[in-house]
Design a protein around this motif. Structure first.
Motif, PDB file in Angstrom:
ATOM      1  N   PHE A  98       0.827  -1.232   0.002  1.00  0.00           N
ATOM      2  CA  PHE A  98      -0.014   0.018  -0.123  1.00  0.00           C
ATOM      3  C   PHE A  98       0.839   1.322   0.094  1.00  0.00           C
ATOM      4  CE2 PHE A  98      -2.659   3.128   2.718  1.00  0.00           C
ATOM      5  CZ  PHE A  98      -3.490   3.452   1.422  1.00  0.00           C
ATOM      6  N   TYR A  99       0.566   2.190  -1.046  1.00  0.00           N
ATOM      7  CA  TYR A  99       1.418   3.354  -1.200  1.00  0.00           C
ATOM      8  C   TYR A  99       0.515   4.390  -0.560  1.00  0.00           C
ATOM      9  CZ  TYR A  99       4.873   1.070  -4.427  1.00  0.00           C
ATOM     10  OH  TYR A  99       5.453   0.347  -5.069  1.00  0.00           O
ATOM     11  N   LYS A 100       1.103   5.105   0.257  1.00  0.00           N
ATOM     12  CA  LYS A 100       0.379   6.299   0.901  1.00  0.00           C
ATOM     13  C   LYS A 100       0.317   7.407  -0.040  1.00  0.00           C
ATOM     14  CE  LYS A 100      -1.030   5.099   4.984  1.00  0.00           C
ATOM     15  NZ  LYS A 100      -0.262   5.343   6.235  1.00  0.00           N
ATOM     16  N   SER A 101       1.325   7.284  -0.966  1.00  0.00           N
ATOM     17  CA  SER A 101       1.701   8.477  -1.876  1.00  0.00           C
ATOM     18  C   SER A 101       1.296   7.934  -3.404  1.00  0.00           C
ATOM     19  CB  SER A 101       3.062   9.090  -2.103  1.00  0.00           C
ATOM     20  OG  SER A 101       3.424   9.558  -3.177  1.00  0.00           O
ATOM     21  N   PRO A 102       0.186   8.608  -4.013  1.00  0.00           N
ATOM     22  CA  PRO A 102      -0.046   8.202  -5.230  1.00  0.00           C
ATOM     23  C   PRO A 102       1.157   8.650  -6.363  1.00  0.00           C
ATOM     24  CG  PRO A 102      -1.829   9.597  -4.537  1.00  0.00           C
ATOM     25  CD  PRO A 102      -0.695   9.630  -3.616  1.00  0.00           C
ATOM     26  N   THR A 119      -3.146   2.354  -4.085  1.00  0.00           N
ATOM     27  CA  THR A 119      -2.989   3.528  -3.546  1.00  0.00           C
ATOM     28  C   THR A 119      -4.239   4.104  -3.492  1.00  0.00           C
ATOM     29  OG1 THR A 119      -1.728   5.611  -3.487  1.00  0.00           O
ATOM     30  CG2 THR A 119      -2.171   4.850  -5.761  1.00  0.00           C
ATOM     31  N   PHE A 154       3.479   5.539  -5.971  1.00  0.00           N
ATOM     32  CA  PHE A 154       2.743   4.387  -6.441  1.00  0.00           C
ATOM     33  C   PHE A 154       2.934   4.470  -8.203  1.00  0.00           C
ATOM     34  CE2 PHE A 154      -1.194   3.050  -8.855  1.00  0.00           C
ATOM     35  CZ  PHE A 154      -1.257   1.680  -8.344  1.00  0.00           C
TER      36      PHE A 154
END
Length: 234
Positions: free
Chosen positions: A103-107, A129, A110
Protein backbone atom coordinates in the motif's frame (compact mmCIF):
# COMPACT_ATOMS: atom_id res chain seq x y z
CA UNK A 1 -24.89 14.43 26.02
CA UNK A 2 -27.98 14.07 23.85
CA UNK A 3 -28.85 16.14 20.82
CA UNK A 4 -31.61 17.81 22.81
CA UNK A 5 -29.17 18.84 25.53
CA UNK A 6 -26.73 20.25 22.98
CA UNK A 7 -29.45 22.22 21.21
CA UNK A 8 -30.66 23.65 24.54
CA UNK A 9 -27.11 24.65 25.54
CA UNK A 10 -26.44 26.32 22.19
CA UNK A 11 -29.75 28.20 22.28
CA UNK A 12 -29.00 29.42 25.84
CA UNK A 13 -25.50 30.57 24.87
CA UNK A 14 -26.46 32.36 21.67
CA UNK A 15 -29.73 33.76 23.03
CA UNK A 16 -30.87 34.94 19.63
CA UNK A 17 -34.42 34.46 18.28
CA UNK A 18 -33.00 33.47 14.91
CA UNK A 19 -31.20 30.50 16.47
CA UNK A 20 -33.57 29.16 19.09
CA UNK A 21 -35.30 26.06 17.70
CA UNK A 22 -34.23 22.54 16.77
CA UNK A 23 -34.63 23.35 13.08
CA UNK A 24 -32.41 26.42 13.46
CA UNK A 25 -29.59 24.72 15.36
CA UNK A 26 -29.53 21.08 14.17
CA UNK A 27 -27.62 21.81 10.91
CA UNK A 28 -24.89 23.57 12.91
CA UNK A 29 -24.58 20.58 15.24
CA UNK A 30 -24.08 18.09 12.42
CA UNK A 31 -21.67 20.38 10.59
CA UNK A 32 -19.71 20.67 13.84
CA UNK A 33 -19.47 16.88 14.07
CA UNK A 34 -18.14 16.67 10.51
CA UNK A 35 -15.62 19.40 11.32
CA UNK A 36 -14.36 17.49 14.35
CA UNK A 37 -14.09 14.21 12.42
CA UNK A 38 -12.18 16.00 9.66
CA UNK A 39 -9.66 17.33 12.19
CA UNK A 40 -9.16 14.29 14.44
CA UNK A 41 -8.88 10.57 13.64
CA UNK A 42 -11.57 9.42 16.05
CA UNK A 43 -10.85 5.84 17.17
CA UNK A 44 -14.52 4.82 17.14
CA UNK A 45 -14.81 5.82 13.47
CA UNK A 46 -12.04 3.42 12.42
CA UNK A 47 -13.64 0.68 10.36
CA UNK A 48 -13.03 -1.72 7.49
CA UNK A 49 -15.07 -2.77 4.48
CA UNK A 50 -14.64 -5.19 1.63
CA UNK A 51 -14.74 -4.02 -1.97
CA UNK A 52 -14.37 -5.98 -5.17
CA UNK A 53 -12.37 -5.36 -8.30
CA UNK A 54 -14.67 -5.43 -11.29
CA UNK A 55 -14.62 -6.19 -14.99
CA UNK A 56 -17.15 -4.20 -16.99
CA UNK A 57 -18.98 -5.57 -19.98
CA UNK A 58 -18.45 -3.34 -23.02
CA UNK A 59 -21.00 -3.57 -25.82
CA UNK A 60 -19.95 -2.48 -29.32
CA UNK A 61 -21.92 -2.36 -32.56
CA UNK A 62 -20.32 -2.72 -35.98
CA UNK A 63 -21.31 0.33 -38.03
CA UNK A 64 -21.41 -1.63 -41.28
CA UNK A 65 -23.06 -4.89 -40.29
CA UNK A 66 -24.90 -3.88 -37.14
CA UNK A 67 -23.41 -6.89 -35.39
CA UNK A 68 -23.32 -6.50 -31.60
CA UNK A 69 -20.39 -7.91 -29.64
CA UNK A 70 -19.59 -7.98 -25.96
CA UNK A 71 -16.16 -7.91 -24.32
CA UNK A 72 -14.74 -7.41 -20.85
CA UNK A 73 -12.91 -4.22 -19.92
CA UNK A 74 -10.69 -4.77 -16.89
CA UNK A 75 -10.51 -1.79 -14.57
CA UNK A 76 -7.50 -0.71 -12.55
CA UNK A 77 -9.53 1.35 -10.10
CA UNK A 78 -12.65 1.02 -7.96
CA UNK A 79 -14.71 3.54 -5.98
CA UNK A 80 -14.06 3.78 -2.26
CA UNK A 81 -16.99 2.86 0.03
CA UNK A 82 -19.75 5.46 0.38
CA UNK A 83 -19.07 5.88 4.10
CA UNK A 84 -15.36 6.62 3.55
CA UNK A 85 -14.32 9.93 5.08
CA UNK A 86 -10.54 10.00 5.38
CA UNK A 87 -7.22 8.25 5.98
CA UNK A 88 -7.09 4.94 4.21
CA UNK A 89 -4.31 3.28 6.22
CA UNK A 90 -4.31 -0.39 5.26
CA UNK A 91 -5.24 -2.48 2.21
CA UNK A 92 -5.20 -6.27 2.30
CA UNK A 93 -6.62 -9.23 0.37
CA UNK A 94 -9.78 -10.67 1.90
CA UNK A 95 -8.87 -14.19 0.83
CA UNK A 96 -5.85 -15.64 2.62
CA UNK A 97 -4.76 -17.40 -0.57
CA UNK A 98 -4.03 -14.07 -2.28
CA UNK A 99 -0.66 -12.33 -2.13
CA UNK A 100 -0.08 -9.39 0.20
CA UNK A 101 -0.85 -5.95 -1.20
CA UNK A 102 1.77 -3.21 -0.99
CA UNK A 103 0.00 0.00 0.00
CA UNK A 104 1.40 3.35 -1.12
CA UNK A 105 0.30 6.40 0.87
CA UNK A 106 1.72 8.54 -1.94
CA UNK A 107 0.01 8.24 -5.36
CA UNK A 108 3.11 9.77 -6.93
CA UNK A 109 5.33 6.98 -5.60
CA UNK A 110 2.77 4.40 -6.68
CA UNK A 111 2.72 5.72 -10.23
CA UNK A 112 6.49 6.02 -10.32
CA UNK A 113 7.00 2.41 -9.22
CA UNK A 114 4.02 0.69 -10.79
CA UNK A 115 2.93 2.61 -13.89
CA UNK A 116 4.21 -0.11 -16.22
CA UNK A 117 2.10 -2.77 -14.48
CA UNK A 118 -1.23 -0.92 -14.54
CA UNK A 119 -3.68 -2.88 -16.66
CA UNK A 120 -1.56 -6.04 -16.68
CA UNK A 121 -3.81 -9.07 -16.16
CA UNK A 122 -2.76 -11.13 -13.15
CA UNK A 123 -4.27 -13.45 -10.58
CA UNK A 124 -3.97 -11.05 -7.61
CA UNK A 125 -3.64 -7.35 -6.91
CA UNK A 126 -0.05 -6.63 -5.85
CA UNK A 127 -0.06 -2.89 -5.00
CA UNK A 128 -2.55 -0.11 -4.38
CA UNK A 129 -2.95 3.56 -3.54
CA UNK A 130 -5.76 6.06 -3.02
CA UNK A 131 -6.40 8.86 -5.48
CA UNK A 132 -9.38 11.16 -4.96
CA UNK A 133 -12.39 8.86 -4.35
CA UNK A 134 -10.79 5.79 -5.96
CA UNK A 135 -8.55 2.91 -5.01
CA UNK A 136 -5.99 2.41 -7.78
CA UNK A 137 -4.33 -0.97 -8.02
CA UNK A 138 -1.98 -3.23 -9.98
CA UNK A 139 -2.15 -5.65 -11.57
CA UNK A 140 -5.65 -6.25 -12.79
CA UNK A 141 -7.17 -9.57 -11.62
CA UNK A 142 -8.58 -11.81 -14.34
CA UNK A 143 -11.38 -12.66 -11.92
CA UNK A 144 -12.92 -10.24 -9.37
CA UNK A 145 -10.88 -10.05 -6.16
CA UNK A 146 -12.14 -9.06 -2.72
CA UNK A 147 -10.02 -6.42 -0.99
CA UNK A 148 -10.43 -5.22 2.59
CA UNK A 149 -9.90 -1.51 3.22
CA UNK A 150 -9.18 -0.02 6.64
CA UNK A 151 -10.14 3.64 6.99
CA UNK A 152 -12.08 6.22 9.01
CA UNK A 153 -15.76 6.46 8.15
CA UNK A 154 -18.15 9.39 8.12
CA UNK A 155 -19.79 10.01 11.50
CA UNK A 156 -23.49 9.28 11.80
CA UNK A 157 -25.60 12.43 11.76
CA UNK A 158 -27.72 13.20 14.81
CA UNK A 159 -31.41 13.18 13.93
CA UNK A 160 -33.62 12.41 16.94
CA UNK A 161 -33.45 14.48 20.11
CA UNK A 162 -32.31 11.44 22.09
CA UNK A 163 -29.38 10.71 19.75
CA UNK A 164 -25.86 10.95 21.16
CA UNK A 165 -22.53 11.16 19.29
CA UNK A 166 -21.27 7.91 20.83
CA UNK A 167 -18.22 7.93 18.53
CA UNK A 168 -16.94 10.89 20.58
CA UNK A 169 -15.76 10.63 24.20
CA UNK A 170 -18.08 12.43 26.60
CA UNK A 171 -15.61 15.24 27.31
CA UNK A 172 -15.51 16.12 23.59
CA UNK A 173 -19.25 16.78 23.31
CA UNK A 174 -18.53 20.35 24.41
CA UNK A 175 -16.49 20.76 21.23
CA UNK A 176 -19.67 20.26 19.20
CA UNK A 177 -21.29 23.09 21.13
CA UNK A 178 -18.25 25.34 20.72
CA UNK A 179 -18.00 24.71 16.97
CA UNK A 180 -21.72 25.31 16.46
CA UNK A 181 -21.61 28.54 18.51
CA UNK A 182 -18.57 29.70 16.56
CA UNK A 183 -20.38 29.29 13.22
CA UNK A 184 -23.58 30.90 14.50
CA UNK A 185 -21.72 33.88 15.94
CA UNK A 186 -19.87 34.27 12.64
CA UNK A 187 -23.26 35.01 11.12
CA UNK A 188 -24.58 37.14 13.97
CA UNK A 189 -21.43 39.26 14.19
CA UNK A 190 -20.88 39.50 10.43
CA UNK A 191 -20.50 43.15 9.51
CA UNK A 192 -19.74 44.29 13.04
CA UNK A 193 -16.81 46.68 13.15
CA UNK A 194 -13.91 45.79 15.41
CA UNK A 195 -13.18 42.51 17.13
CA UNK A 196 -15.87 39.84 16.87
CA UNK A 197 -15.66 38.85 20.52
CA UNK A 198 -18.00 35.85 20.65
CA UNK A 199 -16.82 34.42 17.33
CA UNK A 200 -13.20 34.50 18.48
CA UNK A 201 -14.02 33.17 21.95
CA UNK A 202 -15.80 30.05 20.69
CA UNK A 203 -13.19 29.49 18.00
CA UNK A 204 -10.53 29.43 20.73
CA UNK A 205 -12.64 27.12 22.91
CA UNK A 206 -13.06 24.77 19.96
CA UNK A 207 -9.34 24.68 19.25
CA UNK A 208 -8.59 23.93 22.90
CA UNK A 209 -11.04 21.04 22.79
CA UNK A 210 -9.51 19.70 19.57
CA UNK A 211 -6.06 19.70 21.18
CA UNK A 212 -7.35 17.53 24.04
CA UNK A 213 -9.23 15.26 21.67
CA UNK A 214 -6.11 14.73 19.55
CA UNK A 215 -4.22 13.52 22.64
CA UNK A 216 -7.04 11.07 23.39
CA UNK A 217 -7.16 9.85 19.78
CA UNK A 218 -3.42 9.15 19.67
CA UNK A 219 -3.65 7.04 22.82
CA UNK A 220 -6.55 4.98 21.48
CA UNK A 221 -5.74 4.78 17.77
CA UNK A 222 -5.94 1.34 16.14
CA UNK A 223 -2.49 -0.12 15.52
CA UNK A 224 -2.79 -2.87 12.92
CA UNK A 225 0.38 -4.26 11.34
CA UNK A 226 0.88 -2.10 8.26
CA UNK A 227 1.90 -3.25 4.82
CA UNK A 228 3.19 0.10 3.65
CA UNK A 229 6.03 1.13 1.39
CA UNK A 230 7.40 4.44 0.17
CA UNK A 231 5.43 7.54 0.99
CA UNK A 232 4.44 6.35 4.48
CA UNK A 233 3.44 8.95 7.06
CA UNK A 234 2.15 8.52 10.59
Amino acid sequence: MTLEEMIDDIADIVNDPGYSSEDDILPFVNRAIIKIASRVLLPDLATSEVISTVAETVVTTDEDTGEVTESLAYNHRVLLPENFMRYLYRVEPEESSRQAIRFYKSPQDFLSDCRGDIGRLVTSVSAATMLAKYLLYVGTPKEPQLIRLHFYRKPDALVDLGDTPDYLPEFAHESIIHAACHRIYERIEDGIEGQKTNTLYYEQKFEQGIAELEKFAKLHAPRPPATVVRGEFL
